[in-house]
Design a protein around this motif. Structure first.
Motif: not given
Length: 195
Positions: A124-127, A146-151, A165-167, A176-181
């Motif tokens: 559902i999140s992807t939809c 978007g600013y997801p979490v990478d699991l 989620t990143a997936s 992905e365009v940046a990762r500061r964390s």
């Protein structure tokens, strides 16, 4: 706007759908009295008005004619939510060390999701993400962020994965365009003339 994927209908949150959002979020306002105000308010103000005051503030945004996100329905029942709006509406992003703007591009942001517990892990999140891109494009957006979490190396309780989620973002066509964390990539979908 609707989708036949997993039998969902996805529609903008309008005043006539407010009660559906209340049913979906329940008395806790999705989580801890948030009512989707976390990214809109400074920390102190958000904390002071957690619960009913946040509910009233978000309802006012909707009643003023802003469509601050989309609701997914399955068989007429509200089962999912995604918040999507111009980045400028989310002041907390500008103040965040990790999520601050990358550039001066006119960006729309996807900041949170909420899916009914019985409907999680069904795509559902992807939809909702795909529908959010379409919704933003209809309103003139060229970039959705978007600013997801990478699991990939860990697990998160559902309550802490409200960013998505990143997936899911990758599946919806974001890059992905940046990762500061280490766990928080910034991801973008660039809307082409064909969309």
């Amino acid at each position: 706007m609707s989708t036949s994927e997993v039998g969902l209908e996805i529609l903008p949150l309008t005043p006539d759908r407010w009660e559906d959002l209340e049913k979906l979020f329940g008395p806790r306002g999705a989580d801890g009295g948030c009512w989707c105000m976390f990214f809109r308010l400074p920390h102190r103000q958000f904390t002071e008005q957690q619960g009913e005051a946040n509910r009233a503030a978000f309802k006012q945004i909707v009643e003023e004619g802003t469509e601050p996100g989309l609701i997914a329905y399955a068989g007429g029942k509200p089962v999912g939510w995604v918040a999507v709006a111009p980045r400028a509406e989310y002041g907390r992003l500008a103040r965040s060390r990790v999520l601050r703007p990358l550039d001066q591009e006119d960006v729309w942001s996807v900041v949170c999701f909420f899916v009914d517990k019985a409907y999680r892990k069904q795509g559902i999140s992807t939809c909702l993400l795909k529908a959010a891109v379409g919704f933003a494009a209809q309103h003139g957006a060229k970039i959705v962020e978007g600013y997801p979490v990478d699991l990939s190396d860990r697990t998160y309780p559902d309550a802490f994965a409200y960013h998505g989620t990143a997936s899911s973002f990758l599946e919806a066509g974001f890059v992905e365009v940046a990762r500061r964390s280490p766990t928080r990539p910034m991801m973008r979908y660039t809307i082409s003339e064909r969309n």
